[in-house]
Design a protein around this motif. Structure first.
Motif, PDB file in Angstrom:
ATOM      1  N   UNK A 258       0.814  -1.210   0.000  1.00  0.00           N
ATOM      2  CA  UNK A 258       0.000   0.000   0.000  1.00  0.00           C
ATOM      3  C   UNK A 258       0.852   1.267   0.000  1.00  0.00           C
ATOM      4  N   UNK A 259       2.159   1.095   0.134  1.00  0.00           N
ATOM      5  CA  UNK A 259       3.022   2.259   0.321  1.00  0.00           C
ATOM      6  C   UNK A 259       4.107   2.398  -0.738  1.00  0.00           C
ATOM      7  N   UNK A 260       4.114   1.518  -1.749  1.00  0.00           N
ATOM      8  CA  UNK A 260       5.174   1.599  -2.746  1.00  0.00           C
ATOM      9  C   UNK A 260       4.775   0.952  -4.066  1.00  0.00           C
ATOM     10  N   UNK A 261       5.522   1.333  -5.100  1.00  0.00           N
ATOM     11  CA  UNK A 261       5.343   0.798  -6.444  1.00  0.00           C
ATOM     12  C   UNK A 261       6.602   0.035  -6.817  1.00  0.00           C
ATOM     13  N   UNK A 262       6.463  -1.094  -7.481  1.00  0.00           N
ATOM     14  CA  UNK A 262       7.615  -1.870  -7.909  1.00  0.00           C
ATOM     15  C   UNK A 262       7.540  -2.106  -9.418  1.00  0.00           C
ATOM     16  N   UNK A 263       8.680  -2.452 -10.015  1.00  0.00           N
ATOM     17  CA  UNK A 263       8.688  -2.800 -11.441  1.00  0.00           C
ATOM     18  C   UNK A 263       9.186  -4.235 -11.631  1.00  0.00           C
ATOM     19  N   UNK A 264       8.922  -5.075 -10.632  1.00  0.00           N
ATOM     20  CA  UNK A 264       9.382  -6.456 -10.715  1.00  0.00           C
ATOM     21  C   UNK A 264       8.664  -7.256 -11.806  1.00  0.00           C
ATOM     22  N   UNK A 265       7.576  -6.710 -12.319  1.00  0.00           N
ATOM     23  CA  UNK A 265       6.879  -7.402 -13.398  1.00  0.00           C
ATOM     24  C   UNK A 265       7.411  -7.022 -14.769  1.00  0.00           C
ATOM     25  N   UNK A 266       8.563  -6.369 -14.828  1.00  0.00           N
ATOM     26  CA  UNK A 266       9.082  -5.853 -16.096  1.00  0.00           C
ATOM     27  C   UNK A 266       9.330  -6.965 -17.112  1.00  0.00           C
ATOM     28  N   UNK A 267       9.774  -8.144 -16.657  1.00  0.00           N
ATOM     29  CA  UNK A 267      10.015  -9.237 -17.603  1.00  0.00           C
ATOM     30  C   UNK A 267       8.712  -9.705 -18.234  1.00  0.00           C
ATOM     31  N   UNK A 268       7.628  -9.669 -17.476  1.00  0.00           N
ATOM     32  CA  UNK A 268       6.325 -10.025 -18.036  1.00  0.00           C
ATOM     33  C   UNK A 268       5.856  -8.958 -19.028  1.00  0.00           C
ATOM     34  N   UNK A 269       6.022  -7.687 -18.650  1.00  0.00           N
ATOM     35  CA  UNK A 269       5.558  -6.589 -19.507  1.00  0.00           C
ATOM     36  C   UNK A 269       6.370  -6.488 -20.789  1.00  0.00           C
ATOM     37  N   UNK A 270       7.665  -6.791 -20.713  1.00  0.00           N
ATOM     38  CA  UNK A 270       8.560  -6.656 -21.864  1.00  0.00           C
ATOM     39  C   UNK A 270       8.795  -7.986 -22.585  1.00  0.00           C
TER      40      UNK A 270
END
Length: 411
Positions: A258-270
């Motif tokens: 609830x307090x942060x954003x991550x980009x750990x899904x970048x491999x899925x998105x790219x």
């Protein structure tokens, strides 16, 4: 029993459960997390570095018992100090990696590096040193800088890069949300002519700030804040609530922070659904990774040493023994689509490095990788996992000496 008596009994049982859970694992609370930054110091190009000649006790909410860690004269988790002067007739190997290879969860003789050294000594019948050149939270760029700035002077015969599935993401990240503000680093960007340029930006001001290069090579900042919800308070103070929260969360579902954003899904998105045949066609975080590796491999070859790339058997893709069929982790891939299996062989072949396919090693032997990780959401290696990675590396190196390409491809 009266309603009051029932409530008093329930309260007493809750207090007893809380006391028992607190005694069984005093580090379960999120507020009790180990301060990783406390054992580091700032560094101009790497952002931070592990301190030298340091002893401390490491703990984690999923680690069964705390572990004593010793940093040697080079800031490595190792019981041995090293001198730049290599002992006669000694094969010197440097194993570069991040959190998984560093092995703070293990005794110094149980890390991947230590177990690989024991195997190679037995196989080769000669003195072998495998330096544990690994640091928590490091990425490819930081490991490369560590090599050129310090460790190249120790004249390794072989450099092994223990690749982790999060390295491409971290190669484009100035600061990762959820990390100490001390864990920030300069980041390489690729100029239009393909050359690397080191970028700096304003420092994070909150642990949950997310600062990274987007696919347009622009610096993107997503401010974080402190979660002051009742849910967070309970997680920070009640062991019974933490146990219930973990149970409801399940083994592989992702937490909704609830307090942060991550980009750990970048491999899925790219993700690219088709095969890639050139470095320029890879996703942008991988193009940066390949360019950094090109510089690193060139330096190692110039020094007359060999370079081997070997991916870590990440729980995302290989958890719960499902490597043979499919991954049920939200960020995981099926065996055929694992990004490091698609891109690292091409990078290694293009750069003239060797590649060890640890996933293929586990896949062909139908190895259940479940015991390799301490916990599905804390996927760092157990002693069993470290031994398995050491075995795969030793087998690949033995195959290279015999001229086999079963596990490794050469230049």
């Amino acid at each position: 029993m009266t309603k009051t008596g029932t409530l008093l009994t329930a309260g007493a049982l809750l207090l007893l459960a809380e006391a028992w859970l607190r005694r069984s694992n005093p580090y379960r609370l999120w507020s009790s997390a180990f301060d990783e930054a406390s054992v580091t110091e700032p560094h101009p190009t790497r952002g931070w570095t592990q301190r030298r000649h340091l002893d401390f006790v490491f703990h984690h909410r999923y680690l069964p018992t705390p572990n004593r860690v010793h940093f040697n004269n080079l800031g490595m988790h190792s019981a041995r100090n090293y001198s730049a002067s290599k002992p006669p007739d000694t094969l010197r190997v440097q194993l570069f990696g991040c959190t998984t290879a560093a092995g703070w969860e293990l005794p110094s003789d149980g890390t991947i590096a230590a177990q690989l050294e024991a195997r190679l000594r037995q196989t080769l019948g000669r003195p072998v040193e495998v330096m544990n050149a690994s640091a928590r939270n490091y990425c490819t760029a930081q490991l490369y800088h560590w090599y050129v700035e310090e460790l190249a002077a120790y004249e390794p015969d072989l450099v092994i890069y223990h690749f982790n599935t999060n390295h491409p993401r971290r190669n484009i990240t100035f600061h990762e949300s959820g990390k100490s503000v001390r864990f920030h680093q300069p980041v390489y960007t690729l100029d239009p002519d393909g050359s690397l340029r080191l970028l700096r930006t304003t420092l994070p001001t909150h642990p949950n700030d997310m600062i990274f290069l987007n696919d347009r090579r622009e610096i993107e900042r997503i401010p974080g804040h402190t979660d002051r919800s009742f849910h967070r308070w309970l997680r920070d103070h009640l062991h019974t609530y933490c146990v219930l929260d973990d149970f409801l969360q399940g083994p592989v579902r992702l937490r909704r922070f609830r307090d942060r954003v991550e980009i750990k899904d970048i491999e899925k998105r790219e993700f690219l659904p088709t095969s890639v045949h050139s470095l320029d066609a890879m996703p942008y975080q991988w193009r940066s990774t390949a360019a950094i590796l090109a510089k690193w491999v060139e330096e190692v070859h110039r020094a007359g040493a060999s370079f081997l790339i070997a991916p870590h058997l990440a729980f995302y893709h290989a958890g719960a023994g499902r490597l043979y069929s499919s991954s049920d982790h939200p960020w995981g891939f099926n065996y055929e689509d694992i990004p490091e299996r698609r891109y690292l062989p091409l990078i290694a072949e293009t750069l003239g490095a060797f590649y060890c396919d640890t996933y293929r090693w586990a896949y062909e032997q139908r190895i259940d990788t479940t015991p390799f990780s301490i916990h599905p959401r804390y996927a760092y290696v157990t002693a069993h996992g470290a031994a398995a990675h050491a075995a795969a590396l030793a087998e690949a190196l033995d195959g290279l000496r015999a001229g086999s390409t079963k596990l490794a491809v050469g230049p």
